[in-house]
Design a protein around this motif. Structure first.
Motif, PDB file in Angstrom:
ATOM      1  N   LEU A  13     -34.887  62.359  71.078  1.00 55.50           N
ATOM      2  CA  LEU A  13     -35.069  63.336  72.336  1.00 55.50           C
ATOM      3  C   LEU A  13     -34.158  63.330  73.506  1.00 55.50           C
ATOM      4  CD1 LEU A  13     -37.937  65.051  73.495  1.00 55.50           C
ATOM      5  CD2 LEU A  13     -38.400  62.953  74.545  1.00 55.50           C
TER       6      LEU A  13
ATOM      7  N   CYS B  21     -35.277  56.549  66.579  1.00 52.19           N
ATOM      8  CA  CYS B  21     -35.896  57.466  65.876  1.00 52.19           C
ATOM      9  C   CYS B  21     -36.307  58.520  66.561  1.00 52.19           C
ATOM     10  CB  CYS B  21     -37.229  56.793  65.291  1.00 52.19           C
ATOM     11  SG  CYS B  21     -38.293  56.293  66.163  1.00 52.19           S
ATOM     12  N   HIS B  22     -37.003  59.455  66.173  1.00 51.61           N
ATOM     13  CA  HIS B  22     -37.465  60.546  66.817  1.00 51.61           C
ATOM     14  C   HIS B  22     -38.666  60.621  67.893  1.00 51.61           C
ATOM     15  CE1 HIS B  22     -34.968  62.852  63.968  1.00 51.61           C
ATOM     16  NE2 HIS B  22     -35.571  62.243  63.222  1.00 51.61           N
ATOM     17  N   ALA B  23     -39.543  59.574  67.370  1.00 50.19           N
ATOM     18  CA  ALA B  23     -40.741  59.255  68.603  1.00 50.19           C
ATOM     19  C   ALA B  23     -40.521  58.380  69.553  1.00 50.19           C
ATOM     20  CB  ALA B  23     -41.715  58.896  67.551  1.00 50.19           C
ATOM     21  N   MET B  24     -39.238  57.649  69.623  1.00 54.99           N
ATOM     22  CA  MET B  24     -39.074  56.550  70.435  1.00 54.99           C
ATOM     23  C   MET B  24     -38.844  57.214  71.693  1.00 54.99           C
ATOM     24  SD  MET B  24     -38.515  53.596  71.604  1.00 54.99           S
ATOM     25  CE  MET B  24     -38.928  52.806  69.883  1.00 54.99           C
ATOM     26  N   VAL B  25     -39.529  56.516  72.859  1.00 52.54           N
ATOM     27  CA  VAL B  25     -39.205  56.609  74.332  1.00 52.54           C
ATOM     28  C   VAL B  25     -38.702  55.393  74.779  1.00 52.54           C
ATOM     29  CG1 VAL B  25     -40.293  57.085  76.593  1.00 52.54           C
ATOM     30  CG2 VAL B  25     -40.903  58.384  74.736  1.00 52.54           C
TER      31      VAL B  25
ATOM     32  N   ARG C 299     -43.861  64.222  80.981  1.00 51.42           N
ATOM     33  CA  ARG C 299     -43.245  63.025  80.572  1.00 51.42           C
ATOM     34  C   ARG C 299     -43.552  62.637  79.316  1.00 51.42           C
ATOM     35  NH1 ARG C 299     -44.434  57.778  81.501  1.00 51.42           N
ATOM     36  NH2 ARG C 299     -46.365  57.630  82.712  1.00 51.42           N
ATOM     37  N   PRO C 300     -42.648  61.943  78.408  1.00 58.44           N
ATOM     38  CA  PRO C 300     -43.131  61.416  77.028  1.00 58.44           C
ATOM     39  C   PRO C 300     -43.488  59.943  77.190  1.00 58.44           C
ATOM     40  CG  PRO C 300     -40.519  61.285  77.438  1.00 58.44           C
ATOM     41  CD  PRO C 300     -41.029  61.859  78.515  1.00 58.44           C
ATOM     42  N   VAL C 301     -44.594  59.500  76.235  1.00 60.17           N
ATOM     43  CA  VAL C 301     -45.022  58.251  76.019  1.00 60.17           C
ATOM     44  C   VAL C 301     -44.807  58.040  74.800  1.00 60.17           C
ATOM     45  CG1 VAL C 301     -46.870  56.644  76.346  1.00 60.17           C
ATOM     46  CG2 VAL C 301     -46.180  58.394  78.407  1.00 60.17           C
ATOM     47  N   CYS C 302     -44.725  56.902  74.079  1.00 62.40           N
ATOM     48  CA  CYS C 302     -44.525  56.469  73.110  1.00 62.40           C
ATOM     49  C   CYS C 302     -45.783  55.339  72.601  1.00 62.40           C
ATOM     50  CB  CYS C 302     -43.048  55.943  72.457  1.00 62.40           C
ATOM     51  SG  CYS C 302     -42.906  55.195  70.926  1.00 62.40           S
TER      52      CYS C 302
ATOM     53  N   ASP D 296     -43.223  59.184  63.759  1.00 65.72           N
ATOM     54  CA  ASP D 296     -42.279  58.427  62.714  1.00 65.72           C
ATOM     55  C   ASP D 296     -43.382  57.518  62.020  1.00 65.72           C
ATOM     56  OD1 ASP D 296     -40.021  59.946  63.359  1.00 65.72           O
ATOM     57  OD2 ASP D 296     -39.828  58.536  65.253  1.00 65.72           O
TER      58      ASP D 296
ATOM     59  N   GLY E  16     -43.135  53.770  79.382  1.00 68.33           N
ATOM     60  CA  GLY E  16     -42.677  54.780  78.627  1.00 68.33           C
ATOM     61  C   GLY E  16     -43.037  54.510  76.993  1.00 68.33           C
ATOM     62  N   ARG E  17     -43.576  53.218  76.749  1.00 67.69           N
ATOM     63  CA  ARG E  17     -43.909  52.907  75.443  1.00 67.69           C
ATOM     64  C   ARG E  17     -44.558  51.710  75.390  1.00 67.69           C
ATOM     65  NH1 ARG E  17     -41.104  49.355  71.076  1.00 67.69           N
ATOM     66  NH2 ARG E  17     -39.487  48.841  72.935  1.00 67.69           N
TER      67      ARG E  17
ATOM     68  N   SER F 101     -37.591  61.564  80.450  1.00 69.21           N
ATOM     69  CA  SER F 101     -36.815  61.454  79.128  1.00 69.21           C
ATOM     70  C   SER F 101     -36.594  60.360  78.623  1.00 69.21           C
ATOM     71  CB  SER F 101     -35.301  61.824  79.492  1.00 69.21           C
ATOM     72  OG  SER F 101     -34.794  60.820  80.577  1.00 69.21           O
TER      73      SER F 101
ATOM     74  N   LEU G  81     -43.439  66.879  64.606  1.00 69.87           N
ATOM     75  CA  LEU G  81     -42.190  66.423  64.197  1.00 69.87           C
ATOM     76  C   LEU G  81     -42.761  65.315  63.523  1.00 69.87           C
ATOM     77  CD1 LEU G  81     -39.150  67.589  64.328  1.00 69.87           C
ATOM     78  CD2 LEU G  81     -38.949  65.536  66.030  1.00 69.87           C
TER      79      LEU G  81
ATOM     80  N   LEU H  79     -44.679  54.916  64.793  1.00 65.73           N
ATOM     81  CA  LEU H  79     -44.248  55.203  66.154  1.00 65.73           C
ATOM     82  C   LEU H  79     -44.688  56.692  66.406  1.00 65.73           C
ATOM     83  CD1 LEU H  79     -40.737  53.649  65.858  1.00 65.73           C
ATOM     84  CD2 LEU H  79     -42.276  53.197  67.909  1.00 65.73           C
ATOM     85  N   ARG H  80     -45.529  56.942  67.454  1.00 62.13           N
ATOM     86  CA  ARG H  80     -45.884  58.218  67.946  1.00 62.13           C
ATOM     87  C   ARG H  80     -45.725  58.695  69.504  1.00 62.13           C
ATOM     88  NH1 ARG H  80     -50.507  59.129  63.707  1.00 62.13           N
ATOM     89  NH2 ARG H  80     -49.894  57.738  62.269  1.00 62.13           N
ATOM     90  N   MET H  81     -45.187  59.848  69.593  1.00 58.87           N
ATOM     91  CA  MET H  81     -44.922  60.496  71.010  1.00 58.87           C
ATOM     92  C   MET H  81     -45.761  61.620  71.314  1.00 58.87           C
ATOM     93  SD  MET H  81     -41.518  62.306  72.326  1.00 58.87           S
ATOM     94  CE  MET H  81     -40.319  60.907  71.909  1.00 58.87           C
TER      95      MET H  81
ATOM     96  N   ARG I 242     -44.482  64.086  67.997  1.00 61.35           N
ATOM     97  CA  ARG I 242     -43.648  63.306  67.029  1.00 61.35           C
ATOM     98  C   ARG I 242     -44.176  62.066  66.511  1.00 61.35           C
ATOM     99  NH1 ARG I 242     -37.589  63.828  69.210  1.00 61.35           N
ATOM    100  NH2 ARG I 242     -37.608  65.910  69.926  1.00 61.35           N
TER     101      ARG I 242
END
Lengths: 509, 509
Positions: A466, A443-447, B473-476, B111, A429-430, A460, B501, B125-127, B109
């Protein structure tokens, strides 16, 4: 009615007040109250909900030092860490207050009517996100504040408009009770129905199972072990009406030490790694439990420095006796595993404390024994020495889903990193560079999530703004007259600050 | 290797070419190709993917009348309906092309780093959202074009960047083969790897089960029966790595006839209702299978007009012999049920066709027998006569999850409607007023979904542009250097048209 007491993590002795436990009758009462409160709560203005979240943060701070003292005693974590965690908890609540006020979470989409379209007119269609219903939250032992009673799952569910029923973690019942009382004060101060927040007390797994089975519960948030998360997910899937479970479970958080970075600063990386490994007795979901590197001089320097730092690390109090015992078992299994050698052991623990451990193995041995990739919750890590890039990629491709992957790299590692990144994107995820995974920014961009078995739902995150989306679902309103439309969907709501997708075009307020 | 042929829906006789079926070996080949294609396909520019979707639409149109002829023969649906469905299919592909170009689906997104923040600096941080992986699609019998081989699930998954493997519906194999060949031509013309699209041919359920079990499949889209959807969901949950299943299953789509509306135009509503009920032989997911009303004069006028129109309705060819048999069984069960009376029967069917049916019962009888709320797929509907508002609300609260709920109301019904709406929001994905649920607009604000058992996942829709989110799905990315970042996350991508964002503030291009 039974009784139980919390345990002082450092002494292993019962401490704090005797708590009365009302068994599964609590579940019925809490779920009935949550269901009864749902329609009134979800109808609250989003600004009112924002003020409610801020009131919770204020009430938690107003508990004062009693909260820190209780959390220290129950978790064994140091004061500075828990003061920081209190700040993080309040920060999460305030972040969701900001998210509520911004309004984008409502997902407003409007496709205006086209009465003259041929062959058929288009009706007026408007979409918004609504909360799914009462949410069950299972807090984590390792964050008695930020991932527990008023933690991220609770904050995001309350922000979404869902009543929350928390199954209090038996490792920190007094901390949980203090926070639950603070939330209840905020509920009352904001004039909300008491059922908006419920708190179940007791050590039994039956309590949690009854909560997940209750037909009024619409979703579950969980942070903890893989076994616990999978048990709840199986329960939820077997209900007459299955519900989603957002379980954040196990992860060994691979750290890739790239050749040029190792060459440039192998020793410094080794020392810094030990710091991340042993922080909080290693009891982080994002603890670096797996190191991957290609053989070379820089790697030897890394190993020497990491081993020295781990050997010097003091033993630390574990969160619970059970976690301590599982850690010791995991370390013993690694020490006994074929092809694995122990590079360093920290100071040996006593009854309630454990020492750090660092192991190494070859890629071939790692690939041959899937048990080597199991999480050992605590300050244990395994270095996998790869002969070359091909072996490194084979190991990466074979990994289970993870919360994080870390790259330590220099500019000369760029080509290798570019080949590795697409593999990591499918696993985690990160992805982070030249840092350590144990810091999870709110924050907003965290996964804070990732493919199974890091979580049960990689779509999610459980940290960051998010996270609110987990507890929302879309509803479409077709040709509904303005007087009956939810206020935020009316044409005259354009000035309320929320962005809208109108006929596919995004419009800011 | 076995063989099978499609069935002419009207005659019940085998027709069209003999198709060779390669059993489950197809699954291995298609999934291997999809997996091999995934990284290259997901790395394509979003504008290139938009052009690919448009190329599919063009290739489908280029098949010409052969496609309409095959679909008519295999489904028994009339030519005008299938020509419209072809337009809808192309419109869906073009809608997702537009969504791709707009770029908001990427969920960007950012930050930015705060190097001077105390006590700890914030990293960069970028998503972004990435595709989940190869998707299995099971098309529906009732929309051989728009919900099948190149239907909404395929279009949204391809838009998301996921290769697709379609399990062709055995009720329309020739139609499916024509469309699959058109997609393959578009794949080749756009220079994409052949594995971006796979098509499995054969009548067996083993084929679909093997597809869902394949470890390379990351998500499933399904439209069909409740039994079929639940079987696939159970299979997916039992995998070593469980995957999400988006199954759109059964719904009886309650229609509430409110007192003032009935009073003003009961007869007209009755006639219009029969038109919606019998459209396409009633074989719509959103067919109005349940009518709810409070006793009164207007209701009597509605019933008289509806019964007359249903009685005059001609029998219609059903999609398959199995669907026809299930419909006859369902109608017979209703006719025999305690407390249920038949208000009207359409012209009796012959071997391959069925007549419409309208029944009525009391709220008490309906509440006493859950089987009365089961979907009868086809032109059958049940009117539940409620004594008063309280009984109406009790019936509504007891309903299972539904795709739609419809209100027929006049201004004087507003207060009742305001009390009913919060109940409906918890039950359905779309609420519509003064229309019929059988039209499902393809647009941005559409929700074709709803709580279980209407679907297995109420957090999404299978029609409309929001459907793309099912396969993402999201990746940071934390502190990743610009050269290694995905292009859309770089600072210099600001001009690429996608909203971002930034530090929690939404910025348009």
């Amino acid at each position: 009615m039974t009784e139980f007491r919390s345990i002082d993590a450092a002494t292993g002795a019962p401490s704090g007040p005797v708590l009365a436990v009302d068994g599964v009758a609590q579940v019925e009462a809490a779920c009935a109250a949550a269901d009864a409160a749902f329609d009134a709560y979800r109808a609250t203005d989003r600004h009112a909900r924002a003020a409610f979240l801020e009131a919770i943060a204020d009430e938690i701070l107003a508990i004062g030092d009693d909260l820190i003292v209780a959390a220290c005693r129950e978790s064994g974590l140091p004061r500075a860490r828990l003061e920081g965690e209190r700040g993080r908890t309040m920060g999460q609540l305030r972040l969701f207050a900001q998210v509520l006020r911004d309004g984008a979470w409502q997902g407003i989409r409007i496709d205006p009517a086209m009465p003259d379209r041929a062959p058929l007119p288009r009706p007026d269609l408007r979409m918004r996100m609504i909360p799914v219903g009462p949410v069950a939250v299972f807090g984590a032992s390792n964050f008695p504040l930020a991932f527990s009673t008023a933690g991220g799952d609770t904050a995001s569910a309350l922000a979404a408009g869902c009543p929350v029923v928390v199954k209090g973690h038996p490792a920190h019942p007094e901390t949980g009770a203090l926070v639950a009382a603070a939330i209840a004060r905020a509920v009352a101060a904001c004039g909300l129905p008491a059922g908006v927040f419920g708190h179940l007390v007791g050590p039994s797994q039956e309590l949690g199972a009854a909560l997940v089975r209750d037909p009024r519960i619409a979703a579950v948030g969980f942070t903890g072990s893989r076994a616990g998360g999978l048990a709840l997910a199986a329960l939820a899937a077997s209900r007459p009406v299955p519900i989603p479970v957002y379980a954040e479970m196990s992860s060994i958080n691979p750290v890739l030490l790239m050749p040029a970075a190792l060459q440039a600063r192998g020793a410094a990386l080794g020392t810094a790694f030990a710091g991340s490994l042993t922080m909080g007795a290693g009891q982080f979901c994002t603890n670096p439990g797996l190191l991957l590197a290609i053989e070379g001089e820089g790697l030897d320097a890394f190993v020497a420095a990491a081993a020295e730092a781990v050997a010097q690390a003091p033993a630390q109090v574990m969160l619970t006796a059970g976690i301590g015992a599982a850690y010791r078992d995991g370390v013993a299994d690694l020490a006994a595993a074929s092809g694995v050698t122990q590079l360093a052991a920290g100071a040996p623990g006593e009854a309630t404390s454990c020492g750090a451990a660092l192991f190494q193995t070859t890629a071939a041995a790692f690939l041959a024994n899937p048990a080597l990739a199991h999480e050992v919750f605590g300050a244990s890590s395994l270095l996998v020495r790869c002969a070359d890039e091909a072996e490194l990629l084979t190991v990466l491709r074979g990994l289970e889903g993870q919360l994080t992957a870390t790259l330590h790299l220099d500019e000369a590692d760029g080509d290798l990193a570019a080949r590795v990144l697409p593999v990591l994107e499918r696993k985690v995820g990160r992805i982070l560079a030249n840092g350590w995974p144990t810091g999870v920014e709110v924050c907003h961009a965290m996964v804070h999530g990732g493919p199974y078995p890091a979580t049960t739902d990689p779509r999610s995150t459980s940290v960051g703004s998010l996270a609110i989306e987990r507890f929302l679902r879309p509803v479409c309103y077709q040709n509904i007259a303005p007087a009956l439309l939810p206020p935020e969907l009316r044409d005259d709501a354009r000035g309320d600050g929320a962005p809208r997708l109108i006929d596919g075009v995004l419009r800011l307020a």
